[in-house]
Design a protein around this motif. Structure first.
Motif, short mmCIF file in Angstrom:
data_model
loop_
_atom_site.label_atom_id
_atom_site.label_comp_id
_atom_site.label_asym_id
_atom_site.label_seq_id
_atom_site.Cartn_x
_atom_site.Cartn_y
_atom_site.Cartn_z
N ASP A 1 -7.15 -52.97 9.81
CA ASP A 1 -6.54 -53.14 11.13
C ASP A 1 -5.16 -53.79 11.00
OD1 ASP A 1 -6.64 -53.00 14.01
OD2 ASP A 1 -6.90 -55.20 13.99
N ASP B 1 -13.17 -55.69 5.30
CA ASP B 1 -12.36 -54.51 4.99
C ASP B 1 -11.73 -53.92 6.25
OD1 ASP B 1 -12.99 -54.78 2.33
OD2 ASP B 1 -14.45 -53.13 2.30
N LEU B 2 -12.51 -53.86 7.33
CA LEU B 2 -11.99 -53.33 8.59
C LEU B 2 -10.88 -54.22 9.15
CD1 LEU B 2 -15.27 -52.08 10.29
CD2 LEU B 2 -13.41 -50.69 9.36
N SER C 1 -29.34 -52.52 -5.53
CA SER C 1 -28.30 -52.51 -4.50
C SER C 1 -26.92 -52.39 -5.13
CB SER C 1 -28.37 -53.81 -3.70
OG SER C 1 -27.24 -53.96 -2.88
N ASN C 2 -25.99 -51.86 -4.34
CA ASN C 2 -24.61 -51.83 -4.80
C ASN C 2 -23.92 -53.16 -4.52
OD1 ASN C 2 -24.03 -51.78 -2.07
ND2 ASN C 2 -23.10 -49.76 -2.09
N THR D 1 -23.00 -54.45 -1.71
CA THR D 1 -22.18 -54.51 -0.52
C THR D 1 -22.98 -55.13 0.63
OG1 THR D 1 -20.99 -52.55 -1.23
CG2 THR D 1 -20.79 -53.15 1.08
N GLN D 2 -22.34 -56.05 1.33
CA GLN D 2 -22.94 -56.71 2.48
C GLN D 2 -22.22 -56.27 3.76
OE1 GLN D 2 -25.64 -58.74 2.08
NE2 GLN D 2 -25.52 -58.19 -0.08
N PRO D 3 -22.89 -56.35 4.90
CA PRO D 3 -22.21 -56.00 6.15
C PRO D 3 -20.93 -56.79 6.37
CG PRO D 3 -24.56 -56.17 6.53
CD PRO D 3 -24.30 -56.64 5.11
N SER D 4 -20.90 -58.04 5.93
CA SER D 4 -19.69 -58.85 6.09
C SER D 4 -18.52 -58.29 5.27
CB SER D 4 -19.96 -60.31 5.70
OG SER D 4 -20.37 -60.39 4.35
N ASP D 5 -18.84 -57.61 4.16
CA ASP D 5 -17.79 -56.97 3.36
C ASP D 5 -17.09 -55.89 4.18
OD1 ASP D 5 -18.49 -58.53 1.15
OD2 ASP D 5 -19.86 -57.01 0.38
N LEU D 6 -17.87 -55.11 4.91
CA LEU D 6 -17.30 -54.06 5.74
C LEU D 6 -16.43 -54.67 6.84
CD1 LEU D 6 -16.98 -51.13 6.59
CD2 LEU D 6 -19.13 -51.33 7.84
N ASP D 7 -16.91 -55.74 7.46
CA ASP D 7 -16.12 -56.41 8.49
C ASP D 7 -14.78 -56.87 7.94
OD1 ASP D 7 -18.18 -56.01 10.29
OD2 ASP D 7 -19.03 -58.01 10.01
#
Length: 80
Positions: free
Chosen positions: A75, A70-71, A59-60, A62-68
């Motif tokens: 924002d 970053d977004l 895996s790289n 990255t977790q879904p929470s990382d994207l949240d």
């Protein structure tokens, strides 16, 4: 840098490119080096190295929470 390996028959079965790939994958998986540097160490372009990581289920990180997160930062920056 020069790396000297023990003169063992089991190691003699590996080609240099195989050992470089194994080392690159292990160092990347342990987060010791970046994906770009690992690809360079393996002697591969980034796309081919990423395919190799995928084939090995590495895996790289990255977790879904990382994207949240970053977004949320993006924002805030766009509102400024």
């Amino acid at each position: 840098m020069t790396l000297t390996l023990p003169d063992e028959p089991a190691l003699a079965a590996f080609r240099e490119d195989q050992l470089r790939l194994e080392l690159a994958c292990a160092l990347y998986a342990s987060r010791g080096i970046s994906r770009g540097l690992a690809a360079k160490l393996a002697g591969m372009d980034l796309e081919a190295f990423e395919a190799e990581l995928h084939a090995r289920s590495i895996s790289n990180g990255t977790q879904p929470s990382d994207l949240d997160a970053d977004l949320a930062v993006l924002d805030q920056l766009l509102k400024a």
